[in-house]
Design a protein around this motif. Structure first.
Motif, PDB file in Angstrom:
ATOM      1  N   TYR A  57       0.863  -1.180   0.000  1.00 15.08           N
ATOM      2  CA  TYR A  57       0.000   0.000   0.000  1.00 15.08           C
ATOM      3  C   TYR A  57       0.897   1.226   0.000  1.00 15.08           C
ATOM      4  O   TYR A  57       1.719   1.405   0.894  1.00 15.08           O
ATOM      5  N   ARG A  58       0.735   2.052  -1.027  1.00 10.53           N
ATOM      6  CA  ARG A  58       1.572   3.236  -1.199  1.00 10.53           C
ATOM      7  C   ARG A  58       0.900   4.456  -0.567  1.00 10.53           C
ATOM      8  O   ARG A  58      -0.298   4.672  -0.771  1.00 10.53           O
ATOM      9  N   THR A  59       1.677   5.234   0.193  1.00 10.78           N
ATOM     10  CA  THR A  59       1.177   6.475   0.778  1.00 10.78           C
ATOM     11  C   THR A  59       2.185   7.581   0.494  1.00 10.78           C
ATOM     12  O   THR A  59       3.311   7.315   0.058  1.00 10.78           O
ATOM     13  N   ASP A  60       1.799   8.815   0.786  1.00  8.07           N
ATOM     14  CA  ASP A  60       2.722   9.940   0.635  1.00  8.07           C
ATOM     15  C   ASP A  60       3.907   9.818   1.584  1.00  8.07           C
ATOM     16  O   ASP A  60       4.986  10.330   1.311  1.00  8.07           O
ATOM     17  N   ALA A  61       3.720   9.137   2.705  1.00  6.07           N
ATOM     18  CA  ALA A  61       4.789   8.970   3.702  1.00  6.07           C
ATOM     19  C   ALA A  61       5.760   7.857   3.328  1.00  6.07           C
ATOM     20  O   ALA A  61       6.874   7.802   3.845  1.00  6.07           O
ATOM     21  N   GLY A  62       5.334   6.961   2.440  1.00  4.99           N
ATOM     22  CA  GLY A  62       6.156   5.818   2.046  1.00  4.99           C
ATOM     23  C   GLY A  62       5.298   4.587   1.846  1.00  4.99           C
ATOM     24  O   GLY A  62       4.076   4.622   2.025  1.00  4.99           O
ATOM     25  N   ASN A  63       5.925   3.480   1.510  1.00  2.00           N
ATOM     26  CA  ASN A  63       5.206   2.241   1.216  1.00  2.00           C
ATOM     27  C   ASN A  63       5.108   1.334   2.435  1.00  2.00           C
ATOM     28  O   ASN A  63       6.087   1.152   3.158  1.00  2.00           O
ATOM     29  N   GLU A  91      -4.983 -10.379   6.985  1.00  2.00           N
ATOM     30  CA  GLU A  91      -6.112  -9.509   7.325  1.00  2.00           C
ATOM     31  C   GLU A  91      -5.897  -8.838   8.678  1.00  2.00           C
ATOM     32  O   GLU A  91      -6.228  -7.664   8.863  1.00  2.00           O
ATOM     33  N   GLN A  92      -5.354  -9.589   9.624  1.00  2.00           N
ATOM     34  CA  GLN A  92      -5.059  -9.037  10.946  1.00  2.00           C
ATOM     35  C   GLN A  92      -3.979  -7.956  10.846  1.00  2.00           C
ATOM     36  O   GLN A  92      -4.064  -6.909  11.483  1.00  2.00           O
ATOM     37  N   ALA A  93      -2.985  -8.194  10.003  1.00  2.00           N
ATOM     38  CA  ALA A  93      -1.909  -7.226   9.801  1.00  2.00           C
ATOM     39  C   ALA A  93      -2.458  -5.927   9.204  1.00  2.00           C
ATOM     40  O   ALA A  93      -2.120  -4.828   9.667  1.00  2.00           O
ATOM     41  N   ALA A  94      -3.308  -6.041   8.187  1.00  4.98           N
ATOM     42  CA  ALA A  94      -3.896  -4.859   7.563  1.00  4.98           C
ATOM     43  C   ALA A  94      -4.762  -4.096   8.553  1.00  4.98           C
ATOM     44  O   ALA A  94      -4.721  -2.860   8.609  1.00  4.98           O
ATOM     45  N   PHE A  95      -5.533  -4.823   9.356  1.00  5.91           N
ATOM     46  CA  PHE A  95      -6.376  -4.163  10.354  1.00  5.91           C
ATOM     47  C   PHE A  95      -5.524  -3.362  11.334  1.00  5.91           C
ATOM     48  O   PHE A  95      -5.812  -2.194  11.603  1.00  5.91           O
ATOM     49  N   ASP A  96      -4.473  -3.977  11.875  1.00  4.73           N
ATOM     50  CA  ASP A  96      -3.639  -3.278  12.855  1.00  4.73           C
ATOM     51  C   ASP A  96      -2.957  -2.054  12.252  1.00  4.73           C
ATOM     52  O   ASP A  96      -2.836  -1.021  12.911  1.00  4.73           O
ATOM     53  N   LEU A  97      -2.532  -2.141  11.002  1.00  5.02           N
ATOM     54  CA  LEU A  97      -1.965  -0.960  10.343  1.00  5.02           C
ATOM     55  C   LEU A  97      -3.020   0.129  10.191  1.00  5.02           C
ATOM     56  O   LEU A  97      -2.738   1.307  10.409  1.00  5.02           O
ATOM     57  N   SER A  98      -4.236  -0.265   9.834  1.00  4.17           N
ATOM     58  CA  SER A  98      -5.289   0.723   9.583  1.00  4.17           C
ATOM     59  C   SER A  98      -5.681   1.494  10.844  1.00  4.17           C
ATOM     60  O   SER A  98      -6.110   2.636  10.750  1.00  4.17           O
ATOM     61  N   VAL A  99      -5.519   0.876  12.007  1.00  9.93           N
ATOM     62  CA  VAL A  99      -5.880   1.546  13.258  1.00  9.93           C
ATOM     63  C   VAL A  99      -4.658   1.973  14.074  1.00  9.93           C
ATOM     64  O   VAL A  99      -4.795   2.522  15.160  1.00  9.93           O
ATOM     65  N   GLY A 100      -3.462   1.711  13.551  1.00  9.92           N
ATOM     66  CA  GLY A 100      -2.243   2.171  14.215  1.00  9.92           C
ATOM     67  C   GLY A 100      -1.737   1.300  15.338  1.00  9.92           C
ATOM     68  O   GLY A 100      -0.941   1.751  16.152  1.00  9.92           O
ATOM     69  N   ASN A 144       8.191   8.912  13.071  1.00  5.42           N
ATOM     70  CA  ASN A 144       6.982   9.366  13.775  1.00  5.42           C
ATOM     71  C   ASN A 144       5.814   9.626  12.836  1.00  5.42           C
ATOM     72  O   ASN A 144       5.077  10.588  12.983  1.00  5.42           O
ATOM     73  N   VAL A 145       5.653   8.764  11.854  1.00  6.50           N
ATOM     74  CA  VAL A 145       4.549   8.874  10.904  1.00  6.50           C
ATOM     75  C   VAL A 145       3.243   8.568  11.630  1.00  6.50           C
ATOM     76  O   VAL A 145       3.140   7.583  12.364  1.00  6.50           O
ATOM     77  N   ASP A 146       2.242   9.421  11.449  1.00  7.22           N
ATOM     78  CA  ASP A 146       0.923   9.237  12.059  1.00  7.22           C
ATOM     79  C   ASP A 146       0.062   8.394  11.120  1.00  7.22           C
ATOM     80  O   ASP A 146      -0.444   8.896  10.107  1.00  7.22           O
ATOM     81  N   LEU A 147      -0.094   7.119  11.455  1.00  5.08           N
ATOM     82  CA  LEU A 147      -0.843   6.200  10.594  1.00  5.08           C
ATOM     83  C   LEU A 147      -2.294   6.621  10.410  1.00  5.08           C
ATOM     84  O   LEU A 147      -2.883   6.368   9.365  1.00  5.08           O
ATOM     85  N   SER A 148      -2.867   7.271  11.407  1.00  2.00           N
ATOM     86  CA  SER A 148      -4.283   7.640  11.325  1.00  2.00           C
ATOM     87  C   SER A 148      -4.552   8.658  10.215  1.00  2.00           C
ATOM     88  O   SER A 148      -5.692   8.785   9.759  1.00  2.00           O
ATOM     89  N   LYS A 149      -3.535   9.347   9.756  1.00  2.00           N
ATOM     90  CA  LYS A 149      -3.719  10.365   8.718  1.00  2.00           C
ATOM     91  C   LYS A 149      -3.449   9.842   7.306  1.00  2.00           C
ATOM     92  O   LYS A 149      -3.596  10.570   6.342  1.00  2.00           O
ATOM     93  N   LEU A 150      -3.068   8.564   7.196  1.00  2.00           N
ATOM     94  CA  LEU A 150      -2.685   8.022   5.893  1.00  2.00           C
ATOM     95  C   LEU A 150      -3.801   7.282   5.169  1.00  2.00           C
ATOM     96  O   LEU A 150      -3.675   6.958   3.998  1.00  2.00           O
ATOM     97  N   GLY A 151      -4.878   6.966   5.866  1.00  2.00           N
ATOM     98  CA  GLY A 151      -5.999   6.272   5.230  1.00  2.00           C
ATOM     99  C   GLY A 151      -5.680   4.848   4.806  1.00  2.00           C
ATOM    100  O   GLY A 151      -6.193   4.377   3.785  1.00  2.00           O
ATOM    101  N   ILE A 152      -4.841   4.160   5.566  1.00  3.28           N
ATOM    102  CA  ILE A 152      -4.494   2.777   5.226  1.00  3.28           C
ATOM    103  C   ILE A 152      -5.740   1.904   5.391  1.00  3.28           C
ATOM    104  O   ILE A 152      -6.331   1.864   6.468  1.00  3.28           O
TER     105      ILE A 152
END
Length: 72
Positions: A4-10, A36-45, A53-61
């Protein structure tokens, strides 16, 4: 492998030795029994500290793996 590509990195979810690992710019963020568990944990940080110090909540993962790029 899922990517999953984001402005902060992949972010990626890879399988190794029977486990799924989350990575950000090649830094390990966690290890899971299912992708699926990995994706969920990334999506909620819910991961180890993210480099830079990338804020995962602002990336829309997305927690839905169908929205990730599958690169097998």
């Amino acid at each position: 492998m899922y990517l999953y590509r984001t402005d902060a990195g992949n972010f990626s979810i890879i399988k190794d030795s029977g486990r799924w690992h989350t990575l950000f710019q090649e830094e390990l963020l966690g290890s899971y029994a299912a992708p699926e568990q990995a994706a969920f944990d990334l999506s909620v940080g819910h991961v180890f500290e993210v480099p830079g110090n990338v804020d995962l909540s602002k990336l829309g993962i997305p927690r839905d793996l169908s929205k990730w790029e599958c690169t097998n």
